[in-house]
Design an enzyme around this catalytic site. Structure first.
Site, PDB file in Angstrom:
ATOM      1  N   ARG A  51      42.607  24.307 -32.914  1.00 20.25           N
ATOM      2  CA  ARG A  51      43.635  23.443 -33.489  1.00 20.25           C
ATOM      3  C   ARG A  51      44.174  24.109 -34.744  1.00 20.25           C
ATOM      4  NH1 ARG A  51      39.914  18.343 -33.520  1.00 20.25           N
ATOM      5  NH2 ARG A  51      38.499  20.095 -33.790  1.00 20.25           N
ATOM      6  N   ASP A  53      46.388  25.268 -37.888  1.00 21.50           N
ATOM      7  CA  ASP A  53      47.105  24.528 -38.931  1.00 21.50           C
ATOM      8  C   ASP A  53      48.578  24.886 -38.970  1.00 21.50           C
ATOM      9  OD1 ASP A  53      45.319  22.857 -40.148  1.00 21.50           O
ATOM     10  OD2 ASP A  53      44.518  24.420 -41.467  1.00 21.50           O
ATOM     11  N   ARG A 203      40.763  31.075 -43.601  1.00 17.73           N
ATOM     12  CA  ARG A 203      41.616  31.225 -44.790  1.00 17.73           C
ATOM     13  C   ARG A 203      40.791  31.159 -46.080  1.00 17.73           C
ATOM     14  NH1 ARG A 203      46.100  26.867 -43.701  1.00 17.73           N
ATOM     15  NH2 ARG A 203      46.647  27.417 -45.850  1.00 17.73           N
TER      16      ARG A 203
END
Lengths: 256, 256
Positions: A51, A53, A203
């Site tokens: 999923r 971002d 990230r």
């Protein structure tokens, strides 16, 4: 109803991410579901391996859908690509799969690549496709920092406070950092591989390792940050622009 | 007046090409000259190693300019990049050079790269950055066709009727064709190197070799086309999107 798996590539910029969300930008999921509805009217709900971002790219997202008709997979991909135009989403592979194949729950591995550019001059061709910083980075120090994160760890420090995973404990199988020539600067590619990732984990890791590469953090501070099990100990979270979901691995390759 | 050399990267899409032209889109040359005028008011005329066409990209264009002030080269590049924003043009290197350095006339070599993608699904991240075809291509056949073009040849077949060069006779030093993995397809990179190129020469060569790779042309037909010394014998000219001027070579590297 036959089940189909899709390998999906997309540019993350115009989307709110993979998942449908109320209001705002469209999601990649919604765009693919709407393209499916052009082929077989009705409500389609598809599940995906990752999923991603808002702003995050994919070259190897995998999703599955159940359709009423027995589609020849080449024609199905062609028809979906036709209806997806002009959105930057492409079905790059398609195959009929067993009914028990689930793009999310059957996945045994996810791979991400992160492109980080260091140079003073602004990016031209790669704008939106990389994270750009202006200071030179030391690849070897980033590798030393990354080594502390490999294996079974509590990644509380490196996940978003919004993360919905039951446990912060995950096994990170690989972080490989490649340094490439880049006109007027340096390019670093981070290759990460794990069974699954926490929200914002890649990230958070890349943003922290960039601090190590720049010399603001010692490589050992990454170990301290991990041991702290505290989100506040994390370095800055990188922007999404450089991140690509490149592959999902299954017990048997659905596209083989 | 001190003379400066610039290494310039740009995205070709929003420009009419390197050279100033009456009406229409701005040129890269004009944009750089206008940025120079923000630093030192007045008329600036810059010369470049390669006069790229509309839509053609560069990662290693080289140009030179004479300025009144003694600029520190790092600061000069920074100031130009500031004034070039938000255009997709970047000065990636800058150096003071001897007065007899001429970006065009001193250049002993030009290098171009052409990116050709073969896949059915439309490009997403690479849109505008590659030439895309849908049929599979055979790299080995393209290499066989390319071999006929190496060396001192009359390239009348492979130059635009608009070409202003005095002679169609040029030495093509290298065409190297690399095949890479590409999601859902193939990527081919053509690396071409010569002292100088004729107008549309690279795009005429790549467009012709694509026909060979697709099987429409035999590799030997490239030799026949060359021998014909007739523009009508050329294959289709490729679009500009996949073409990059990557380097210009000088007796001494101005940026070393």
């Amino acid at each position: 109803m036959p089940r189909y798996a899709f390998k999906i590539e997309y540019h993350g910029a115009p989307f709110c991410g993979w998942q449908r969300q109320a209001g705002g930008l469209p999601s990649v999921q919604q765009s693919v579901e709407e393209a499916l509805a052009r082929l077989e009217p009705g409500d389609h709900r598809i599940a995906a391996a990752g999923r991603t971002d808002a702003g995050v790219h994919a070259t190897g997202q995998v999703a599955h859908a159940d359709l009423a008709k027995d589609w020849q997979s080449f024609r199905l991909a062609e028809a979906l690509n036709w209806h997806l135009k002009p959105q930057p989403i492409a079905i790059t592979a398609c195959a009929q799969v067993p009914d028990d194949f689930h793009a999310r729950f059957s996945a045994m591995e996810r791979r991400y690549t992160f492109r980080l550019i260091s140079r003073r001059a602004p990016a031209t061709h790669d704008k939106g496709l990389v994270w750009q910083v202006s200071q030179p980075l030391n690849a070897e120090k980033m590798r030393q920092g990354a080594a502390h994160l490999i294996g079974l760890q509590d990644f509380t420090t490196f996940r978003s406070v919004m993360c919905q995973a039951d446990s912060p404990v995950k096994t990170l199988d690989e972080i490989r950092i490649e340094e490439l020539d880049y006109p007027g600067g340096q390019e670093f590619r981070f290759y990460l591989r794990a069974r699954s990732f926490l929200h914002n984990q890649v990230r958070s890791i890349v943003g922290t390792l960039e601090r190590v590469g720049a010399g603001s953090w010692s490589p050992d501070r990454v170990a301290d940050a991990l041991a702290a099990k505290n989100r506040a100990a994390c370095g800055p979270v990188s922007p999404p622009d450089g991140l690509y979901l490149t592959a999902a691995g299954y017990p048997a390759d659905p596209f083989a």
